[in-house]
Every structure is written in structure tokens, then in C-alpha cells.
Design a protein around this motif. Structure first.
Motif, PDB file in Angstrom:
ATOM      1  N   GLY A  23       0.776  -1.172  -0.115  1.00 49.05           N
ATOM      2  CA  GLY A  23      -0.102  -0.007  -0.136  1.00 49.05           C
ATOM      3  C   GLY A  23       0.820   1.180   0.074  1.00 49.05           C
ATOM      4  N   ALA A  24       2.079   1.236   0.741  1.00 48.21           N
ATOM      5  CA  ALA A  24       2.704   2.491   0.804  1.00 48.21           C
ATOM      6  C   ALA A  24       3.421   2.513  -0.499  1.00 48.21           C
ATOM      7  CB  ALA A  24       3.806   2.252   1.878  1.00 48.21           C
ATOM      8  N   PHE A  25       3.780   1.512  -1.260  1.00 49.17           N
ATOM      9  CA  PHE A  25       4.730   1.776  -2.649  1.00 49.17           C
ATOM     10  C   PHE A  25       3.710   2.149  -3.658  1.00 49.17           C
ATOM     11  CE2 PHE A  25       8.010  -1.379  -1.011  1.00 49.17           C
ATOM     12  CZ  PHE A  25       9.111  -0.357  -1.098  1.00 49.17           C
ATOM     13  N   GLY A  26       2.311   1.607  -3.523  1.00 50.73           N
ATOM     14  CA  GLY A  26       1.235   2.355  -4.390  1.00 50.73           C
ATOM     15  C   GLY A  26       0.991   3.525  -4.262  1.00 50.73           C
ATOM     16  N   ALA A  27       1.017   4.017  -2.946  1.00 47.27           N
ATOM     17  CA  ALA A  27       0.626   5.700  -2.667  1.00 47.27           C
ATOM     18  C   ALA A  27       1.981   6.392  -3.187  1.00 47.27           C
ATOM     19  CB  ALA A  27       0.510   5.649  -1.131  1.00 47.27           C
ATOM     20  N   TRP A  28       3.219   5.705  -3.165  1.00 44.23           N
ATOM     21  CA  TRP A  28       4.312   6.614  -3.486  1.00 44.23           C
ATOM     22  C   TRP A  28       4.531   6.586  -4.832  1.00 44.23           C
ATOM     23  CZ3 TRP A  28       8.879   4.453  -5.733  1.00 44.23           C
ATOM     24  CH2 TRP A  28       9.990   5.258  -5.949  1.00 44.23           C
ATOM     25  N   GLY A  29       3.979   5.557  -5.611  1.00 48.86           N
ATOM     26  CA  GLY A  29       3.991   5.653  -7.116  1.00 48.86           C
ATOM     27  C   GLY A  29       2.922   6.705  -7.586  1.00 48.86           C
ATOM     28  N   THR A  30       1.863   6.674  -6.940  1.00 41.87           N
ATOM     29  CA  THR A  30       0.920   7.949  -7.329  1.00 41.87           C
ATOM     30  C   THR A  30       1.408   9.087  -7.220  1.00 41.87           C
ATOM     31  OG1 THR A  30      -1.040   6.118  -6.837  1.00 41.87           O
ATOM     32  CG2 THR A  30      -1.542   8.719  -7.172  1.00 41.87           C
ATOM     33  N   TYR A  31       1.975   9.303  -6.041  1.00 37.27           N
ATOM     34  CA  TYR A  31       2.645  10.573  -5.705  1.00 37.27           C
ATOM     35  C   TYR A  31       3.563  10.956  -6.956  1.00 37.27           C
ATOM     36  CZ  TYR A  31       5.435  14.100  -3.492  1.00 37.27           C
ATOM     37  OH  TYR A  31       6.096  15.279  -2.944  1.00 37.27           O
ATOM     38  N   THR A  32       4.539  10.288  -7.262  1.00 40.80           N
ATOM     39  CA  THR A  32       5.689  10.276  -8.243  1.00 40.80           C
ATOM     40  C   THR A  32       4.977  10.466  -9.671  1.00 40.80           C
ATOM     41  OG1 THR A  32       7.187   8.789  -7.064  1.00 40.80           O
ATOM     42  CG2 THR A  32       7.791   9.324  -9.480  1.00 40.80           C
ATOM     43  N   ASN A  33       3.878   9.759  -9.875  1.00 36.09           N
ATOM     44  CA  ASN A  33       3.449  10.004 -11.263  1.00 36.09           C
ATOM     45  C   ASN A  33       2.882  11.515 -11.475  1.00 36.09           C
ATOM     46  OD1 ASN A  33       3.827   7.229 -11.875  1.00 36.09           O
ATOM     47  ND2 ASN A  33       1.911   6.465 -11.280  1.00 36.09           N
TER      48      ASN A  33
END
Length: 376
Positions: A23-33
Motif C-alpha cells: 500500500g505504501a509503494f502504491g501511494a508513493w507511485g501515485t505521488y511520483t506520477n
């Protein structure tokens, strides 16, 4: 109540950590995008908070309710999917190419899977420890309520088409009752196990029995064994015992066992045991005094019966008290005697006047008495 072993706790922790990390990696990926598209960190943080952040909050609410033994309401369960879908739509909108749109849309799903996994894991832990599945109870209660409405409509609706549709719906809903209820499933497995045992016993008796010519001799030589009694739980036995009692006695027994229960909860408890009463009936029985019975014992001594005092007026009561206390009694003593014996409050002047009238009446009777004897 069961307790988790050390190995089970370790496995739960080991399963939870990857969920949180995903879940944390998914949130970080959305933030980066989003930062890549807009170039502003604040905007990216807002998008993550509105998508994955809301999903995380709803997941924590669901886990907390599950640990408290309560079912998650519909907005919480719907929000766990609506928030990541909104984040996915946002990713598609900000993407420049089809490839980026696909990547941006899939990234928020990591938080959804993580939240659903944590909620399911917490629910299973609560079911294992307490034996109560709040979600299954919620679904079964809703299904039973819809089934009751459909059956009432099938029986009493004035339109024939509506009755036929309600009947078909009742059969469909009947197939959903008890789905996911582990306690009900365990009870049904016990019942089926007992039925299989009885069927196997009957089959073996049929296979191993002797022929028809030897059957009477075998029956005479072998004592008949009674058929095994059907399985009955403790609740079934108690329900049968309470069903044979008078409803008033059943209400009093339940109140003695649970004196802290209000009438509404006591009525619900009795209904679960087959005693159909409502809160008003329970309140009427509990507030009505218990019947009293007089028991006469043959070995008890007989007490003398004392007749009641004859009714007198106030003046006669004063004269009676004066006669009881004697001629030397004072008005104050007579007043005290009347207050204690007759429960009468009489002042002293009235007592003196009544005594005076008594003396005058006695003198008058003496004068009116005829002469006795003759002349000398």
C-alpha cells in the motif's frame, strides 16, 4: 475464547508487513506520477491524500470495527473501492499516452488490495478468537428481513402477479440464509454427521442381518438395541423445557437469572427460547405482585379467635376508659388511654364534660328508681 499462539502471531505479522508495504509503494507511485505530470509536490500530495489516504482511513476504520466485533457499514465498504477508483480516474486524466494511462490507473489499486487484505485478516482473527462473525450476522439478518417481507407479500398481497414474484424471490433468498456463518455450518455438519451415522447403521443392519427363516430365532437370542437418540443441543433442550412452562413462570425465571435486563431485552431473550412475549407483557408480569398462598398445617396449634370491640361513640369511649382506669383517673390519663387503645385524640375539657354528664345521668336514674319495701 481461543488465544493466538506465538507462531500464529508471527505469521500474522509476517503477512501484515507486505500488505502495508504494498500500500505504501502504491501511494508513493501515485505521488511520483502526479509530480511528473504537474511538477508540484503539493498537488501530488493532495491527490494521494484524496485517493490512497481516504482508502487508508477507511481501512483503519474497518479494522477497528472488526476488532470490536462489529460489522462495517455500507459507506465504509463502498468507500474502500470508490476512493482508489477515483484516484485511478485521476491518473488516467493526467496521463499523456495510453501506456501512462494504464500505469497510472493500476497504481492506486495497491492501496485497495492492502486495505482489503488487512480488513479480512483482522476479521478472521476476531472470528478465530471470539467465534463471532459480525459480517456474516449482518448479512444473515438482512437476508432474513428481506425473506420475511417477501413471504408476507407472497401470502397477503392482493395482486396475483406480485404474489408469484414474491414467492420466487422467497425461494431465492432462502438459498442465501446462513451463507458464511461458520457456527451454523458447524451445527449443520454435526446434524449431517449424525444422519450419516444413522444411515450407515441401518445399511449395516440390512447387510448383516440373517435370512427370514432365522430372523425370529435371532430376534429372540439377541436383545433389541434402541435406536440412537437424535442429536439435540443444550439450547434445544432448554427451549423444550421452557415451552412446557407457563409464560408467567418463564418470565419470572428469566428475570431471576438476568435481573439487570430491561423488559425489552428480556422479551427478546425469551423469544429466542420459543416464548413469544413482548416488552409490555414482561413489564406487566414483573410489576404484578407474586401470588400469595395460605398453608394450614394440621400439627399447628389453634389460636383463640378474639371478637372485635363493639362500636361506640366518643362519649361512650370516654366512659369506657374511665371505667377501665377507675374512679380516681384524671382527664389526662383518660386522654392518653384513648389515644393508645382507641386511636382517638380527645381534649381534656371534653373528657371532663363527658364525665360530668355521666354523673348526672347516674343521679337521674337513682331518683327515677321506684321505691322498694312498704310503710313501717
Amino acid at each position: 475464547m481461543k488465544q493466538l499462539t506465538t507462531g500464529q502471531k508471527a505469521m500474522l505479522i509476517a503477512a501484515t508487513v507486505p500488505m502495508v508495504a504494498a500500500g505504501a509503494f502504491g501511494a508513493w507511485g501515485t505521488y511520483t506520477n502526479v509530480v511528473e505530470e504537474f511538477g508540484r509536490a503539493a498537488t501530488a500530495a493532495g491527490v494521494v491524500a484524496a485517493g490512497e489516504g481516504v482508502a487508508l482511513i477507511l481501512a483503519l476504520v474497518m479494522v477497528g470495527l472488526t476488532l470490536l466485533g462489529q460489522s462495517a457499514p455500507l459507506p465504509v465498504r463502498a468507500g474502500l473501492w470508490a476512493a482508489p477508483v477515483a484516484a485511478a480516474i485521476t491518473g488516467i486524466a493526467v496521463a499523456d499516452t495510453t501506456t501512462e494511462a494504464i500505469v497510472y490507473a493500476v497504481t492506486p489499486m495497491a492501496m485497495t488490495a492492502s486495505a482489503e487484505g488487512l480488513g479480512l485478516l483482522a476479521r478472521r482473527v476476531v472470528i478465530y478468537v471470539t467465534g463471532v462473525d459480525a459480517e456474516a450476522q449482518r448479512r444473515n439478518a438482512a437476508t432474513v428481513q428481506r425473506l420475511a417481507v417477501a413471504q408476507a407479500r407472497a401470502a397477503n398481497h392482493p395482486d396475483r402477479a406480485a404474489r408469484a414474484w414474491a414467492t420466487r424471490r422467497s425461494w431465492r433468498l432462502f438459498g442465501r440464509v446462513g451463507v458464511g456463518d461458520q457456527a451454523l455450518g458447524a451445527d449443520l455438519v454435526d446434524v449431517q454427521r449424525d444422519r450419516l451415522r444413522q444411515g450407515a447403521d441401518a445399511a449395516l443392519v440390512g447387510m448383516l442381518s440373517l435370512g427370514t427363516t432365522d430372523a425370529p430365532a435371532a430376534a429372540a437370542a439377541t436383545p433389541s438395541t434402541p435406536a440412537p437418540a437424535p442429536y439435540r443441543s443444550a439450547t434445544d433442550v432448554l427451549r423444550e423445557s421452557l415451552g412446557e412452562m407457563d409464560p408467567t413462570d418463564a418470565i419470572r425465571v428469566a428475570h431471576d437469572a438476568r435481573p439487570d435486563m430491561p423488559p425489552a431485552e428480556l422479551a427478546s431473550l425469551l423469544v429466542s427460547y420459543g416464548i413469544v412475549v413482548d416488552a409490555v407483557q414482561v413489564a406487566l408480569v414483573l410489576h404484578k405482585p407474586a401470588p400469595e398462598h395460605t398453608v394450614e398445617r394440621a400439627d399447628a396449634a389453634t389460636h383463640p379467635q378474639v371478637s372485635e370491640l363493639p362500636p361506640v361513640n366518643l362519649q361512650e369511649a370516654v366512659w369506657e376508659a374511665a371505667s377501665t382506669l377507675g374512679p380516681e383517673a384524671k382527664a389526662k390519663q383518660i386522654a392518653a388511654h384513648l389515644r393508645e387503645q382507641r386511636r382517638l385524640v380527645v381534649d381534656e375539657p371534653y373528657i371532663r364534660a363527658a364525665l360530668s354528664r355521666q354523673k348526672k345521668a347516674a343521679v337521674g336514674e337513682t331518683k327515677l328508681r321506684p321505691m322498694e319495701g312498704g310503710y313501717a
